[in-house]
Design an enzyme around this catalytic site. Structure first.
Site, PDB file in Angstrom:
ATOM      1  CG  HIS A   1     -33.780 -25.152  51.062  1.00 58.39           C
ATOM      2  ND1 HIS A   1     -33.026 -26.112  51.698  1.00 58.39           N
ATOM      3  CD2 HIS A   1     -34.532 -24.577  52.038  1.00 58.39           C
ATOM      4  CE1 HIS A   1     -33.309 -26.105  52.991  1.00 58.39           C
ATOM      5  NE2 HIS A   1     -34.220 -25.184  53.231  1.00 58.39           N
TER       6      HIS A   1
ATOM      7  CG  ASP B   1     -32.315 -22.378  54.919  1.00 55.09           C
ATOM      8  OD1 ASP B   1     -31.686 -21.447  55.448  1.00 55.09           O
ATOM      9  OD2 ASP B   1     -33.024 -23.175  55.567  1.00 55.09           O
TER      10      ASP B   1
ATOM     11  CG  HIS C   1     -37.474 -21.506  53.047  1.00 60.80           C
ATOM     12  ND1 HIS C   1     -36.537 -20.618  53.532  1.00 60.80           N
ATOM     13  CD2 HIS C   1     -37.162 -22.705  53.600  1.00 60.80           C
ATOM     14  CE1 HIS C   1     -35.705 -21.259  54.343  1.00 60.80           C
ATOM     15  NE2 HIS C   1     -36.075 -22.524  54.407  1.00 60.80           N
TER      16      HIS C   1
ATOM     17  CG  HIS D   1     -28.905 -22.171  58.617  1.00 62.86           C
ATOM     18  ND1 HIS D   1     -29.327 -22.728  59.802  1.00 62.86           N
ATOM     19  CD2 HIS D   1     -29.968 -22.227  57.769  1.00 62.86           C
ATOM     20  CE1 HIS D   1     -30.592 -23.114  59.686  1.00 62.86           C
ATOM     21  NE2 HIS D   1     -31.004 -22.823  58.462  1.00 62.86           N
TER      22      HIS D   1
ATOM     23  CG  HIS E   1     -37.847 -25.509  55.733  1.00 61.50           C
ATOM     24  ND1 HIS E   1     -36.662 -25.665  55.051  1.00 61.50           N
ATOM     25  CD2 HIS E   1     -38.705 -26.440  55.225  1.00 61.50           C
ATOM     26  CE1 HIS E   1     -36.798 -26.662  54.173  1.00 61.50           C
ATOM     27  NE2 HIS E   1     -38.028 -27.131  54.257  1.00 61.50           N
TER      28      HIS E   1
ATOM     29  CG  ASP F   1     -35.038 -23.613  60.264  1.00 58.63           C
ATOM     30  OD1 ASP F   1     -35.849 -23.887  59.358  1.00 58.63           O
ATOM     31  OD2 ASP F   1     -33.800 -23.584  60.083  1.00 58.63           O
ATOM     32  CG  HIS F   2     -35.994 -20.113  57.597  1.00 59.63           C
ATOM     33  ND1 HIS F   2     -35.008 -19.299  57.075  1.00 59.63           N
ATOM     34  CD2 HIS F   2     -35.393 -21.304  57.835  1.00 59.63           C
ATOM     35  CE1 HIS F   2     -33.875 -19.976  56.987  1.00 59.63           C
ATOM     36  NE2 HIS F   2     -34.086 -21.201  57.432  1.00 59.63           N
TER      37      HIS F   2
END
Ligand SMILES: [Zn+2]
Length: 254
Positions: free
Chosen positions: A111, A128, A53, A166, A55, A57-58
């Site tokens: 998400h 996530d 996805h 995570h 985001h 942080d990915h």
């Protein structure tokens, strides 16, 4: 054969690396540096990037990895990630020839609106959406979408290893114990997860069977989960989507 290993990023992200000692595929590289260090240490050649996805942080490490390794980048068709070269949706598959690894794509919105999962070789990379003993927040999707997505994952074979994005397991177990205090498996899971974290080891991967046993978000039909959700919201809930929405909201407020 290949190994699947976590590389830690930021405070609690895991970037998963699938490698056969020569070639490597990286899943959700939120940052490049720890991945580049790992590849260099192990003398691995990156052959592909997989994103679940959009985001940061990915996907934040995509560009810097591409500067050293101009590889295909796979990602969700309905999300905008500038570095993605191969857009994927449910029914598509990816074949990574160097690793002889085939992965099929599942749409798991909730998400984010276009979140996808990669499934193959008894392994699930679900970003996530499904966490050990928990699930992602609903940033773009509805509770119903997330409920359907989680149940789609729950129908995968029991032995499927769950590689999520995570390290949230201990906090998730604490919440799960509030929702389902009578679930004895949660106590055992907590003991083993605490031991792993004390040794700085990941609590992942989980398995689908473990999640079906412990994860309250996959247990919205269980009487104790329904009872706790109903107590929290102050009315008797009957349908599992409302139970799911209630415990998701409850966890947000903790
Ligand atoms: Zn996310």
């Amino acid at each position: 054969m290949f190994n699947i290993v976590p590389v830690s990023a930021f405070t609690d992200n895991y970037i998963w690396i699938i490698h056969d000692q020569y070639h490597a595929v990286v899943v959700d590289p939120g940052e490049a540096k720890p991945v580049l260090n790992f590849l260099q240490q192990k003398k691995l050649k990156l052959i592909a990037i997989l994103n679940t996805h959009h985001h940061s942080d990915h996907v934040g490490g995509n560009l810097a990895l591409l500067q050293q390794f101009p590889v295909p980048v796979y990602g969700p068709a309905s999300e905008s990630i500038s570095t993605v070269t191969h857009c994927l949706k449910e029914g598509d598959s990816v074949y990574l020839a160097e690793l002889s690894l085939g992965l099929s794509i599942l749409d798991i919105p909730g998400h984010t609106a276009g979140h996808i999962a990669y499934y193959g070789a008894n392994s699930l990379f679900c970003g996530d959406t499904l966490f050990a003993c928990g699930c992602g927040r609903l940033f773009e999707g509805t509770a119903q979408q997330m409920y359907i997505s989680l149940n789609k994952l729950a129908r995968l074979p029991d032995k499927t290893a769950v590689y999520c994005g995570h390290e949230y397991t201990l906090a998730n177990i604490n919440f799960a114990k509030l929702v389902e205090p009578g679930n004895q498996t949660l106590i055992q899971l907590q003991v083993s997860a605490e031991k792993q974290r004390r040794s700085n080891l990941p609590t992942l991967p989980s398995t689908i069977v473990m999640e079906k046993t412990c994860n309250p978000f996959l247990r919205c039909n269980q009487p104790e989960v329904i009872h706790s959700a109903s107590n929290y919201i102050g009315k008797h809930l009957t349908d599992p989507v409302s139970v799911f929405a209630t415990i998701r909201e409850w966890k947000n407020n903790i």
